[in-house]
Design a protein around this motif. Sequence first.
Motif: not given
Length: 891
Positions: A231-243, A245-247
Amino acid sequence: MAKSSADDEELRRACEAAIEGTKEKIVMSIRVAKSRGIWGKSGKLGRSHMAKPRVLAISTKSKGQGTKAFLRVLKYSTGGIVEPAKLYKLKHLSKVDVLTNDPSGCTFLLGFDNLRSQSVAPPQWTMRNVDDRNRLLLFILNICKDVLGHLPKVVGIDVVEMALWAKENKPTITKQKGDLQDGPVAASVAEVDTKVTVERELVSQAEEEDMEALLGTYVMGIGEAEAFSERLKRELQALEAANVHAILESEPLIDEVLQGLESASNCVDDMDEWLGIFNLKLRHMREDIESIEVRNNKLEMQSVNNKSLIEELDKLLERLCIPSEYATSLTGGSFDEARMLQNIEACEWLTNALRSLEGPNLDRGYANMRAVREKRAELNKLKNTFVKRASEFLRNYFASLVDFMISDKSYFSQRGQLKRPDHADLRYKCRTYARLLQHLKSLDKNCLGPLRKAYCSSLNLLLRREAREFANELRASTKASRNPTVWLEGSTGSNQNVNSADTSTVSEAYARMLTIFIPLLVDESSFFAHFMCFEVPALVPPGNLANGSKTGPNDDDNDNDNDDDLGIMDIDDNDGKTGKRSADLEALNESLRDLLDGIQEDFYAVVDWAYKIDPLRCISMHGITERYISGQKADAAGFVRILLDDLESRISMQFTRFVEEACHQIERNERNVRQVGILSYIPRFATLATRMEQYIQGQSRDLVDQAYTKFVTVMFATLDKVAQADPRYTDIMLLENYAAFQNSLYDLANVVSILAKFYHQASESYEQACSRFINTIIYSQFDRLFQFSHRIEDLMFTITPEEIPFQLGLSKMDLRKVVKSSLAGVDKSIHAMYKRLQKNLTSEELLPSLWDKLKKEFLDKYDSFAQLVAKIYPNESIPSVSEMRDLLASM
């Protein structure tokens, strides 16, 4: 697995065999790939310990109510047998650290708290694989927790990794439970128990609570580690994708910012161009200002230098200028007393001028200037001219002063008047030129030598004339009867009163000569030393006489004060320098010889005159001279001390001459015809010694003692030779003269130690002569009686007393004959001894004492004879000792 378990069991038994006898139980054993357990003090290996494979074993030992756990290191011997190598107590285990520099993760350190204070590193091991490492570490942690009750700190190990490994391998852990007295119990631990044990051992209570709170936010349990990780791995990938997108969404804003930056850059470029223009203009202005300042500084420096140069040239010109009044004084001025102040000022100026033209007072740059060289030559010419003129004037001046005093007879002793030399006026006139001599010394030291010789030569004439006139008048005015030098001549009667005249005036005359002239000579030496600029310290304190005593006999001249207070010390305050003192002292002593040489002859004349009147006055003169010698301690009075030493030697020589003549007078007695009675020199010596003791003064004791020794030695030797002339009267001659010697010197011997020594020597010789003389008289009447006694005594050393009566000439009949012939008329024999004693003695006062000695000696000998008769001839009767004593008492 079965094979591995069998190997482990075999290894455990081998380890138990190795520690057999230690009461320890092996609960686990495992092989090690590498070990480093011994380190040097510097932290490096002391020796190579990448050693053979070792074995680690965990053992327990019961002690009372508790259990001890140990970690043993065992090694393989040459034969492959396991032997103990090292022992660690697990109760001291404080840290387990897996080294991160080992990629395999098989190397770890065990930190023991009892090794912290030692210079050794913690033990380090490398296991064969991670499984062996995990198995060993888990077992150690369980032992520490269950048996010892504490857990060490664990570093470098992932807790999740350890939990997963424990779950997969499900190891069988051997641990102690309950009562361990029966040994270890093997038990299989369930997966859940193992996992919980590992987690509890590797995670603290606070960390465990934080982890449960975190897992609670995800609605998960603490055992769902894999699900939590996913679960921690999946959340890390989601946070990187959000970063990302914001850029991408912020691209228009970035373009606006870039445009603003480009506009600002253009403005900065314009500003830089304008600043470059202004900087160029300012640099040109700065260069112009600097050139102006340089020109101004040069002008100012030139002005200052010109001013300083003008000042230096003015000073130099001032140095080079010779005042006309000084030039006149130096080249042709008078040396009269009225003009001495101008002459001194001219000398001071000349000295300073010469000194100012020499380094370091003059700069080197000026030293080679022609004007300076010419002026220096001119000043030196002035100096030489002045020194020559002043030296010639002083030589003539000294000679004229002395000639004036010599030509005036009032300065010297005359018939009927003793004149004390008075040099006060002479020194006062000399002091006028004292400062001139100081400046002459500073200008040219070589000019002082001729001046000193001229002064010494002139004053020597005056001193010798004064001493000669004083000594002549002193001898002429002294009235004293001349005593003959014959004290111990044999032709003079023994009772004649010789040398009874009073000659004390002779000693007083000699003391007066020293009292007048020794302080005068010391003062003259001191005055000369300072007047002629010798660098020596003060010699005689003002008002203190050279001999440290009061003046001599009263006379009109003693009213004069000590006119030399050494005021010459006021000439120059810088005269106290002590450099070159030894060289100056040598030169001073040479000059003092020239000053005072020849005056000693007048002192010698007084000594010889006193000796002719009374030779014994040499004793008192010697003591007076010694007192003056002890007062001469100043360096400049060296010649005076030599004079006193010569006087003392002269006096000693004259006295020795008297002693030798007296000894010759004693020795003449042995060449006379047969002499009897007391020799004439025996009583005269006592008179002579009494007179000599009256003349002793100061330190003349040694001189007199030496004379006593010489006299008595010759007297006793001559007495022995005279006594040996007639052997019949030898002992009588000796005992009478030794007795007379003791009687005449009894009083003196009590106060004079050297005479006491000779008194005892005479006493011993007297006793020996008495003994020989008394025995001679006794044997003349009782020779057969006491010879018979001596024969018996001699035989008693070789045979027994019972055998003696049977020896030839010693029988009882022989004894009766000897007793009858010797004691038949014993009273007549005793009376004959008294008559002979009385006839031979010339001194009647000795008769009673010698008769008592004779009676006592006779009784002692007769007592010994009576005892021998009683022992050897017990039945024979002879007159008893008491009868003989009564008979002697009646005589």
